[in-house]
Design a protein around this motif. Sequence first.
Motif, PDB file in Angstrom:
ATOM      1  N   VAL A   1      22.483 -47.989  71.638  1.00  0.00           N
ATOM      2  CA  VAL A   1      22.333 -49.445  71.551  1.00  0.00           C
ATOM      3  C   VAL A   1      22.945 -50.106  72.783  1.00  0.00           C
ATOM      4  N   ILE A   2      24.102 -49.607  73.225  1.00  0.00           N
ATOM      5  CA  ILE A   2      24.728 -50.138  74.439  1.00  0.00           C
ATOM      6  C   ILE A   2      23.813 -49.916  75.637  1.00  0.00           C
ATOM      7  N   ALA A   3      23.198 -48.721  75.699  1.00  0.00           N
ATOM      8  CA  ALA A   3      22.285 -48.409  76.802  1.00  0.00           C
ATOM      9  C   ALA A   3      21.083 -49.343  76.810  1.00  0.00           C
ATOM     10  N   GLN A   4      20.682 -49.798  75.621  1.00  0.00           N
ATOM     11  CA  GLN A   4      19.569 -50.742  75.525  1.00  0.00           C
ATOM     12  C   GLN A   4      19.990 -52.152  75.923  1.00  0.00           C
ATOM     13  N   GLY A   5      21.312 -52.373  76.027  1.00  0.00           N
ATOM     14  CA  GLY A   5      21.824 -53.682  76.423  1.00  0.00           C
ATOM     15  C   GLY A   5      21.655 -54.732  75.356  1.00  0.00           C
ATOM     16  N   ASP A   6      21.599 -54.311  74.088  1.00  0.00           N
ATOM     17  CA  ASP A   6      21.353 -55.258  73.003  1.00  0.00           C
ATOM     18  C   ASP A   6      22.303 -54.959  71.851  1.00  0.00           C
ATOM     19  N   MET A   7      23.239 -55.866  71.615  1.00  0.00           N
ATOM     20  CA  MET A   7      24.191 -55.669  70.526  1.00  0.00           C
ATOM     21  C   MET A   7      23.921 -56.652  69.382  1.00  0.00           C
ATOM     22  N   ARG A   8      22.693 -57.144  69.290  1.00  0.00           N
ATOM     23  CA  ARG A   8      22.367 -58.143  68.261  1.00  0.00           C
ATOM     24  C   ARG A   8      22.802 -57.764  66.854  1.00  0.00           C
ATOM     25  N   PRO A   9      22.572 -56.495  66.434  1.00  0.00           N
ATOM     26  CA  PRO A   9      22.880 -56.211  65.042  1.00  0.00           C
ATOM     27  C   PRO A   9      24.368 -56.131  64.732  1.00  0.00           C
ATOM     28  N   PHE A  10      25.210 -56.180  65.759  1.00  0.00           N
ATOM     29  CA  PHE A  10      26.627 -55.928  65.542  1.00  0.00           C
ATOM     30  C   PHE A  10      27.476 -57.114  65.983  1.00  0.00           C
ATOM     31  N   LYS A  11      28.643 -57.225  65.400  1.00  0.00           N
ATOM     32  CA  LYS A  11      29.496 -58.393  65.612  1.00  0.00           C
ATOM     33  C   LYS A  11      30.174 -58.384  66.974  1.00  0.00           C
ATOM     34  N   GLY A  12      30.449 -57.224  67.523  1.00  0.00           N
ATOM     35  CA  GLY A  12      31.145 -57.104  68.792  1.00  0.00           C
ATOM     36  C   GLY A  12      31.476 -55.649  69.028  1.00  0.00           C
ATOM     37  N   ARG A  13      31.670 -55.269  70.269  1.00  0.00           N
ATOM     38  CA  ARG A  13      31.867 -53.848  70.571  1.00  0.00           C
ATOM     39  C   ARG A  13      33.100 -53.270  69.899  1.00  0.00           C
ATOM     40  N   SER A  14      34.137 -54.074  69.754  1.00  0.00           N
ATOM     41  CA  SER A  14      35.377 -53.545  69.178  1.00  0.00           C
ATOM     42  C   SER A  14      35.184 -53.075  67.745  1.00  0.00           C
ATOM     43  N   ALA A  15      34.327 -53.763  67.005  1.00  0.00           N
ATOM     44  CA  ALA A  15      34.124 -53.414  65.601  1.00  0.00           C
ATOM     45  C   ALA A  15      32.795 -52.716  65.352  1.00  0.00           C
ATOM     46  N   ALA A  16      31.983 -52.577  66.417  1.00  0.00           N
ATOM     47  CA  ALA A  16      30.615 -52.093  66.227  1.00  0.00           C
ATOM     48  C   ALA A  16      30.547 -50.684  65.656  1.00  0.00           C
ATOM     49  N   LEU A  17      31.388 -49.768  66.165  1.00  0.00           N
ATOM     50  CA  LEU A  17      31.326 -48.384  65.695  1.00  0.00           C
ATOM     51  C   LEU A  17      31.672 -48.290  64.214  1.00  0.00           C
ATOM     52  N   ASP A  18      32.685 -49.024  63.797  1.00  0.00           N
ATOM     53  CA  ASP A  18      33.045 -49.033  62.368  1.00  0.00           C
ATOM     54  C   ASP A  18      31.911 -49.617  61.537  1.00  0.00           C
ATOM     55  N   GLU A  19      31.237 -50.630  62.079  1.00  0.00           N
ATOM     56  CA  GLU A  19      30.134 -51.247  61.345  1.00  0.00           C
ATOM     57  C   GLU A  19      28.961 -50.283  61.208  1.00  0.00           C
ATOM     58  N   ILE A  20      28.686 -49.525  62.266  1.00  0.00           N
ATOM     59  CA  ILE A  20      27.616 -48.536  62.203  1.00  0.00           C
ATOM     60  C   ILE A  20      27.944 -47.475  61.158  1.00  0.00           C
ATOM     61  N   ARG A  21      29.181 -46.997  61.169  1.00  0.00           N
ATOM     62  CA  ARG A  21      29.591 -45.992  60.177  1.00  0.00           C
ATOM     63  C   ARG A  21      29.396 -46.529  58.759  1.00  0.00           C
ATOM     64  N   GLN A  22      29.765 -47.788  58.551  1.00  0.00           N
ATOM     65  CA  GLN A  22      29.649 -48.374  57.219  1.00  0.00           C
ATOM     66  C   GLN A  22      28.188 -48.538  56.816  1.00  0.00           C
ATOM     67  N   LEU A  23      27.356 -48.978  57.758  1.00  0.00           N
ATOM     68  CA  LEU A  23      25.921 -49.134  57.464  1.00  0.00           C
ATOM     69  C   LEU A  23      25.298 -47.790  57.091  1.00  0.00           C
ATOM     70  N   LEU A  24      25.637 -46.749  57.843  1.00  0.00           N
ATOM     71  CA  LEU A  24      25.090 -45.424  57.549  1.00  0.00           C
ATOM     72  C   LEU A  24      25.547 -44.941  56.179  1.00  0.00           C
ATOM     73  N   ALA A  25      26.814 -45.182  55.860  1.00  0.00           N
ATOM     74  CA  ALA A  25      27.330 -44.771  54.546  1.00  0.00           C
ATOM     75  C   ALA A  25      26.638 -45.549  53.428  1.00  0.00           C
ATOM     76  N   ASP A  26      26.461 -46.850  53.630  1.00  0.00           N
ATOM     77  CA  ASP A  26      25.845 -47.693  52.603  1.00  0.00           C
ATOM     78  C   ASP A  26      24.381 -47.345  52.374  1.00  0.00           C
ATOM     79  N   ARG A  27      23.689 -46.930  53.449  1.00  0.00           N
ATOM     80  CA  ARG A  27      22.239 -46.708  53.352  1.00  0.00           C
ATOM     81  C   ARG A  27      21.843 -45.243  53.260  1.00  0.00           C
ATOM     82  N   ASP A  28      22.806 -44.354  53.270  1.00  0.00           N
ATOM     83  CA  ASP A  28      22.503 -42.925  53.231  1.00  0.00           C
ATOM     84  C   ASP A  28      21.610 -42.575  52.053  1.00  0.00           C
TER      85      ASP A  28
END
Length: 244
Positions: free
Chosen positions: A187-214
């Motif tokens: 996502v960083i390589a795409q230069g688009d962080m729209r789905p995430f609140k900010g880089r500092s919290a983005a990785l935790d948010e991705i982990r949570q989304l994956l856990a919620d939608r698994d």
Amino acid sequence: MTETAYLSLLGDRVRAWRSENGMTRKELSAASGVSERYLAQLEAGEGNISVLLLREVARAMGVAVESLVREERPQQKCIALLGLRGAGKSTLGAKLAEFLKVPFVELDLEVEKEAGAELSEVFAMYGQDAFRRFERRALERVLAQNDRSVIATGGGLVTDAGTYRMLLERCTCVWLKTSPEEHMARVIAQGDMRPFKGRSAALDEIRQLLADRDRLYSRADLVLDTSGKTARASLTQLLSLVKT
């Protein structure tokens, strides 16, 4: 199966084998003694190749000639790719559609057509519930217009029970999964962080989304883990999955 469809299937098999094994048409020509021009016609579904020449091609590929000539029921359903942003849905979807010679559809773009606005504006003006309604109408239209296609879905489509049920019933669904770290890097390589609140919290948010939608993503017909793989390697595996 018509003669045209059969020759197209034969060409697809030879082209897929070359892709999987990293062999150029020139190299296969040298190994088999069959001209590059003949091989190009064969892969394009236009070569009415003789049995003896086909046997030489099969020998050079190291496969049984029977594996090339057997008939099978062609894939009739649309193929839908599921997963979070960065899973490879657009990249692999476009290449898969090109290989299968079917339309490629980015469902988010179809939602924008349906709503007459960009996604960010749809959310801002109408909210998520309205976005899901536009998404369902867009999917209904796409499925009505295309007997066969490859569809890259939005990451959150699986959270709408009705739309996801339609997708599962009407399409062969493939979950493209990868590690949270690779999602983040892509996502960083795409230069688009729209789905995430900010880089500092983005990785935790991705982990949570994956856990919620698994549990939801796991309902897909097929699963392909693209972690640590090149796009080419992932495409080869994806082709193998959808043609099994």
